[in-house]
Design a protein around this motif. Structure first.
Motif, mmCIF file in Angstrom:
data_model
loop_
_atom_site.group_PDB
_atom_site.id
_atom_site.type_symbol
_atom_site.label_atom_id
_atom_site.label_comp_id
_atom_site.label_asym_id
_atom_site.label_seq_id
_atom_site.Cartn_x
_atom_site.Cartn_y
_atom_site.Cartn_z
ATOM 1 N N MET A 164 -4.902 22.049 76.695
ATOM 2 C CA MET A 164 -6.276 22.382 76.339
ATOM 3 C C MET A 164 -6.430 22.511 74.825
ATOM 4 O O MET A 164 -7.405 22.006 74.252
ATOM 5 N N ALA A 218 -6.365 22.146 84.301
ATOM 6 C CA ALA A 218 -5.514 21.730 83.181
ATOM 7 C C ALA A 218 -4.067 22.061 83.469
ATOM 8 O O ALA A 218 -3.757 23.060 84.124
ATOM 9 N N HIS A 261 -5.629 28.257 81.263
ATOM 10 C CA HIS A 261 -5.645 27.321 82.398
ATOM 11 C C HIS A 261 -5.323 28.030 83.713
ATOM 12 O O HIS A 261 -5.112 27.373 84.736
#
Length: 681
Positions: free
Chosen positions: A495, A489, A469
């Motif tokens: 994720m 994210a 991220h």
């Protein structure tokens, strides 16, 4: 001197030949007298004639011949001097101190001054001085300089003067016995042609609308054609301005081709097209943002296109709304001022999950690794990947070298649980031994190879997957079979949780695994305060349904008393810089100074008026910097200038071969540079 002596001997030898002939005739005469008196008298007559001729040559002709030689030498010396004086290339002689001892007319014309002799070359040409003069024999110094509107290639060669056989004028040139012949070759036309040729080379660009679907969903149906028209119009205006050809090959994708000379204009206006597209507003709730990847290769159109693809992938991996230029091995970044927009569509995550499942099913074993000095997000994401591999009955190992205080509680929970084998966690050596061509390497929470736990591991595997991220930098893991990098994210654990949800309908996490993922989300969002979106809470809810206990997760964040005191010391001793920046030093004589440094940076943001915080600590000679921000300060851009990276509001960097005081000065200079550029998040 030796050459002159050798020349004198050669001349003298010509005048010795008559004596050799006389000696030969004299001996011949004696022999003839012995054989026949008449023949001897005739030979004696020839001998007397030869003596007379030899006397004439040795006395009269020798003086005349030497006069001619001397006259020729003087004439040739004058000719040579006049040749150098009228030489079409500017030419000077310098002494060891850089003073001009002789110059020709072309140099005088080039400089445009009359009083040149005995001046230091640095006074006339600032680019040249005595320090650049060659110090060794047979060495040549070469440099290109600009003088007014001309460009010259300067060549300096050392010449040794023979003190025993030189004229007084040359003796006065240099007391050291060395002078420097300096030539100035005008290469202005050559450079102009090179520049013109370089300017005409082709640049290939790819332009992608980052949030096409999201922006269109936020606007009324009747206005959507107008939004498309405005985007197309501005991109076409941009192309026309740089004399480029642009073609739209998908609804949100464009390709542009233009000459390289227009890159200078784009550099100067910092790719203002990004701001123009972002400012389009006809009622859309979300601003439209544009990403641009430009490829520059001087010799191949195909390579330029490949560079453009790499550049656009890098721009999108960094969160979009920016331009990336790739030329050879260099990357240039522009923009990146806005936060990444969370995409609510689940299609991408579902596709990535299906592709990841196929990769796991096709491999022999899975090795997971995060970044060096692991935190709960890195280890939690690794445990999430372990859950996926376990679901598909594949052997899986997590690379973990150093057990920091940040991950020790979680690590000990898994070590003490009988459900997990002793080889769950392995070190670098074991990882290399386990790896083979059919091993799937999964990298989580990092996209830089040098920041991973075991960089050497990339040499032994063919298939690499990345879940991260963080915004992608110039250094990133290449040739991946699957890359899922989403800067919007909140965490790598978010994720991975999303991947777990779509990888199979029968996924059932164990409570400890759900808590590991929940802890990673918690630590990176600062208890669900920073960078949280809809997906963040959906992931947390999913983990709660799988048995994550918030109380047990909170126990993972407890600090010992020494760490708490160190954090309080860093906050207390902080310095306020530029009215809104807090800079502090965290003590390094504690169990996990890097973790405490990050906590202190978070704590400083709770102080009123502080918009950004930077906390430094020295661990084993490496200066670690943790940076946090609110509002309009983009700490990711500041840390990138120091070789680090991260997010707009959470970033970090490492400085090698430096001290804390030196690092603080470098940090302040970088902050000043950032503020002067006016970069905003």
């Amino acid at each position: 001197m030796n050459k002159k002596i050798q020349m004198n001997k050669q001349i003298e030898s010509y005048f010795r030949w008559p004596l050799i002939y006389l000696a030969f005739l004299f001996i011949l005469t004696l022999i003839l007298f012995y054989i026949n008196i008449t023949a001897g008298i005739i030979s004696l007559a020839f001998l007397l004639v030869a003596v007379a001729v030899s006397f004439f040559i040795g006395v009269v002709s020798k003086r005349h011949l030497m006069s001619e030689v001397i006259n020729y030498a003087l004439t040739f010396g004058t000719l040579q001097k006049n040749f150098l004086q009228k030489f079409q290339i500017p030419y000077i002689l310098l002494d060891i101190d850089g003073r001009i001892r002789w110059f020709n007319e072309e140099f005088e014309t080039m400089i445009g001054e009359k009083k040149i002799l005995d001046k230091n070359i640095n006074a006339l040409i600032p680019h040249l001085n005595s320090t650049i003069l060659p110090v060794e024999d047979d060495t040549v110094f070469e440099k290109e300089i600009s003088l007014e509107d001309k460009i010259y290639r300067v060549i300096i060669r050392s010449l040794e003067i023979d003190d025993d056989n030189t004229l007084d004028a040359y003796d006065r040139m240099s007391d050291s016995g060395i002078i420097y012949a300096t030539y100035f070759f005008d290469i202005t036309n050559e450079k102009e042609l090179q520049t013109k040729n370089d300017d005409q080379k082709t640049v290939v660009g790819l332009l992608y609308i980052d949030n096409y679907e999201e922006a269109f969903q936020s606007i009324e149906d009747v206005r959507r054609p107008l939004l498309v028209a405005l985007i197309d119009r501005n991109i076409n205006k941009f192309a026309k301005k740089i004399d480029g050809v642009v073609r739209k090959f998908e609804k949100d994708k464009y390709m542009i081709i233009f000459q390289k000379k227009y890159l200078r204009d784009l550099h100067e206006d910092k790719f203002a097209i990004l701001d123009v597209i972002r400012e389009i507003n006809i009622g859309n709730e979300l601003p439209v943002t544009l990403s641009m990847g430009l490829g520059v290769n001087d010799y191949s159109y195909i390579q330029s296109m490949d560079f453009a693809r790499v550049a656009i992938d890098l721009a999108l991996g960094r969160g979009g709304d920016q331009a990336v230029i790739k030329e050879s091995d260099k990357f240039l970044f522009y923009g990146g001022k806005t936060r990444g927009v969370e995409k609510s569509a689940r299609v991408k995550a579902r596709i990535k999950a299906y592709a990841f499942r196929e990769l796991i099913e096709d491999c022999d074993k899975v090795i997971v690794m995060g970044h060096k000095v692991q935190d709960l997000d890195s280890l939690g994401a690794a445990i999430g990947i372990y859950s996926c591999a376990r679901l598909l009955d594949k052997p899986v190992h997590i690379v973990l070298n150093e057990i920091t205080s940040a991950v020790r509680p979680l690590y000990e929970r898994f070590i003490e649980d009988d459900n997990y084998g002793e080889d769950l966690f392995i070190d670098n050596v074991e990882a290399v031994n386990y790896a083979n061509e059919n091993t799937l390497l999964v990298v989580v929470d990092v996209n830089r190879p040098s920041y991973t736990e075991c960089e050497e591991l990339f040499k032994y595997v063919n298939n690499v997957v990345v879940f991260d991220h963080h915004r992608v930098g110039a250094e990133h893991i290449e040739n991946t079979v699957l890359s899922y990098i989403e800067p919007y994210a909140s965490s790598a654990c978010e994720m991975v949780t999303e991947i777990i949800r779509y990888i199979s309908d029968k996924v059932k996490l164990r409570p400890m695994e759900a808590e590991a993922l929940f802890a990673g989300i918690t630590v990176d969002t600062k208890n669900f305060v920073i960078k949280t979106g809809v997906k963040t809470f959906e992931a947390a809810a999913y983990l709660r349904r799988n048995g994550a206990d918030v109380v047990r997760v909170r126990k993972l964040f407890k600090n010992d008393m020494e760490s708490y005191k160190a954090r309080a010391t860093a906050v207390r001793d902080s310095e306020i810089y530029r009215d809104k920046m807090a800079i502090s030093i965290c003590p390094s004589d504690i169990q996990n100074p890097i973790l405490v440094t990050a906590q202190a940076a978070d704590e400083l943001l709770n102080i009123s008026g502080i918009k950004a915080s930077f906390v430094l600590t020295n661990v084993d000679g490496i200066i670690y910097i943790s940076a946090r921000s609110f509002d309009d300060i983009n700490v990711q851009l500041i840390m990138e200038k120091l070789g680090g990276g991260g997010h707009l509001s959470v970033a970090g960097a490492q400085l090698h071969d430096n001290t804390i005081d030196g690092a603080i000065e470098i940090l302040k200079d970088t902050i000043d540079e950032y503020l002067e550029e006016g970069e905003k998040k």
